[in-house]
Design an enzyme around this catalytic site. Structure first.
Site, short mmCIF file in Angstrom:
data_model
loop_
_atom_site.label_atom_id
_atom_site.label_comp_id
_atom_site.label_asym_id
_atom_site.label_seq_id
_atom_site.Cartn_x
_atom_site.Cartn_y
_atom_site.Cartn_z
N ASP A 24 0.73 -1.09 -0.20
CA ASP A 24 0.10 0.08 -0.04
C ASP A 24 0.97 1.34 0.15
OD1 ASP A 24 -2.90 1.14 0.52
OD2 ASP A 24 -1.88 1.94 2.21
N GLU A 59 1.84 0.01 -4.86
CA GLU A 59 0.72 0.89 -5.18
C GLU A 59 1.33 2.15 -5.59
OE1 GLU A 59 -3.65 2.87 -3.66
OE2 GLU A 59 -1.69 2.41 -2.29
#
Length: 538
Positions: free
Chosen positions: A221, A245
């Protein structure tokens, strides 16, 4: 006593699967928010009101019990939301930590999702099915309800382990990497990943997590918000495939994170291009898609990028595009072009929630229905898995054969895909003709409609959309005979007494074709005048 001792030693010394980028290239991924995918038998079924932003009851054990739903659609990997302990205080202005992204003490598991044994059992069952397990991890930050947190509640207890508070300026990359995400209501204290102590503790933690639960890959993330020089050491400690990400529409900003930093990144530039090209209503800007494809040389390896249409941070496709054909065409692109296809749970059920929290619906009210989208995903996975297992298809690069305002045709390996953005309504237009790679007499199959075409002298393909547009995926019939796809077509090819035109289709094929609109929405013409025979299977 000795057998027991040997058993315990084997358990404690078991290796992680340590799947590499080369191995992940062949996979397709089904993404799960644990709290929203499935309930255990006997669990209290609540309404799961999305506006409440609270727990709805999904667990790791429930995922384990419902893996058939995922595997039957042909997916070969799952990605589950973060597994670590999250914020445990009173409900915040933005709800509870049901999603798993509000880290606290990452050395512990999130008790809402189950026990260590439950997570180990999920991993074991995934691997028994020859699937891979990807786990989401949050490295950039923790979560707080104050700008002055109680640091003792976190894995990193020293205030020096964090950057001093500052609000993020998203126009400045240094600010994005050093300042706190979130806001003053729910701030996300930013870890100082330049600190040797933080680097060391993170390395030890991720190595232990991966090995303890036999994790095959990580989705990371907010990777963009950590300085790139942190990632090589972290990835080495993990020892598995790492997909970061990097939430950005520009290839120039995303591509540098692949390579020395991470094995792969989520392909946000492609996502934005797919929305621009296929979304209805929308600009129908097919050139946005071809531009992103042209810029693919900036990546180290496009074949391991994560392709997606939905995830927990963006609106559902059906919220952006009302026409189901736009979904079918865009989804087909994500499966049949370079990259690893990722489907966010509920996409196959046509969920239509807007951004967080409304794109995090509970799946169980759908009754896990065998929808048209589910069937199409199954077909695409079956073709993709077969081509990967029998050829070098996965490493072949996508080659655009032609494109215009309304359509695109591209080749990957020995498969040609023809897509359009016109949607369901009839359009009096024809996609630009292009030269196929097949020689005269080659029998080809559209694996979605299970229609047969024979190449004539010139080898040109032309697609007409006077009755609407659906995706078309063509492969040589000879290459598909052992694939299990379009079995009725191959029965016909080997039955000289009846011939192709007389074959009766299976009820499942009829259902898929009718749902997609094959019988009423599209006429696919392999024009004799352009080098193709006119015969097909209806």
């Amino acid at each position: 006593m000795l057998p027991l001792l040997l058993s315990l030693l084997a358990f404690n010394l078991r290796p992680a699967f340590a799947a590499t980028a080369e191995q992940w290239r062949s996979r397709s991924i089904y993404q799960i928010i644990t709290d929203r995918f499935a309930l255990e038998p006997g669990a209290v079924v609540n309404e799961c009101n999305l506006a409440d932003q609270t727990w709805c009851g999904g667990t790791w054990k429930a995922i384990t019990q419902n893996l058939d739903y995922i595997q039957n659609a042909g997916f070969t990997a799952i990605w589950i939301s973060p597994v670590n302990q999250n914020y445990q205080g009173p409900k915040t202005a933005y709800g509870d930590a049901y999603h798993g992204y509000w880290n606290a003490d990452i050395s512990k598991l999130n008790e809402h999702f189950g026990t260590a044994d439950d997570l180990m059992a999920l991993s074991a069952e995934v691997h028994r099915r020859n699937m891979y397990l990807m786990v989401d991890v949050v490295v950039n930050n923790v979560m707080s309800t104050s700008l002055k947190p109680d640091w003792s509640t976190y894995y990193f207890t020293d205030p020096a382990d964090y950057h001093p508070y500052c609000p993020v300026d998203f126009s400045n990359i240094t600010s994005e990497q050093d300042c706190w995400l979130g806001d003053t209501t729910v701030p996300l204290p930013d870890l100082n990943t330049e600190s040797a102590s933080v680097v060391s503790k993170y390395g030890a933690w991720i190595q232990d997590l991966v090995q303890t639960y036999s994790i095959d890959g990580l989705r990371i993330d907010a990777a963009k918000h950590v300085k790139p020089n942190f990632w090589p050491g972290f990835a080495k400690s993990a020892g598995v495939f790492c997909m970061g990400e990097v939430f950005d529409p520009l290839v120039a900003n995303v591509a540098p994170f692949q390579g020395a930093s991470l094995d792969s990144v989520l392909n946000y530039p492609l996502y934005y291009a797919l929305v621009a090209a296929f979304g209805l209503p929308g600009p129908q800007n097919m050139s946005a898609l071809t531009t992103v494809l042209t810029q693919g040389s900036a990546y180290q390896d496009t074949t391991v990028l994560g392709n997606f249409l939905e995830n927990q941070d963006i609106p559902r496709w059906h919220n952006l595009s009302v026409d189901p054909q736009s979904h079918y065409n865009a989804m087909t692109f994500s499966f049949m072009s370079d990259g690893i296809p990722i489907v966010y749970y509920g996409q196959e059920q046509g969920f239509s929630g807007n951004a967080d929290p409304f794109n995090r619906e509970a799946l169980w009210p759908s009754n896990y229905t065998n929808t048209t989208s589910y069937q199409l995903m199954t077909t695409l996975n079956q073709l993709r898995n077969y081509m990967i297992n029998t050829t070098d298809w996965a490493t072949q690069k996508t080659n655009v054969l032609t494109s215009d305002q309304h359509g695109i045709a591209f080749q990957k390996g020995s498969v040609i895909t023809v897509l359009t953005n016109i949607g369901s309504p009839a359009q009096n237009l024809t996609n630009t003709a292009f030269q196929s790679p097949w020689s005269q007499g080659t029998v080809t199959i559209d694996v979605i409609a299970c229609r047969q075409f024979v190449v004539a002298s010139s080898g040109y393909l032309e697609v007409e959309y006077t009755k609407g547009g659906v995706p078309v995926v063509l492969a040589e019939a000879g290459s598909l005979q052992k694939s299990g796809l379009c079995s009725t077509v191959f029965t016909a090819l080997h039955d000289s007494s009846t011939g192709p035109a007389a074959v009766a289709q299976s009820s499942a094929l009829r259902s898929l074709r009718a749902s997609l609109g094959m019988d009423s929405l599209i006429t696919l013409l392999l024009m004799t005048s352009l080098g193709f025979g006119s015969g097909w299977l209806m």
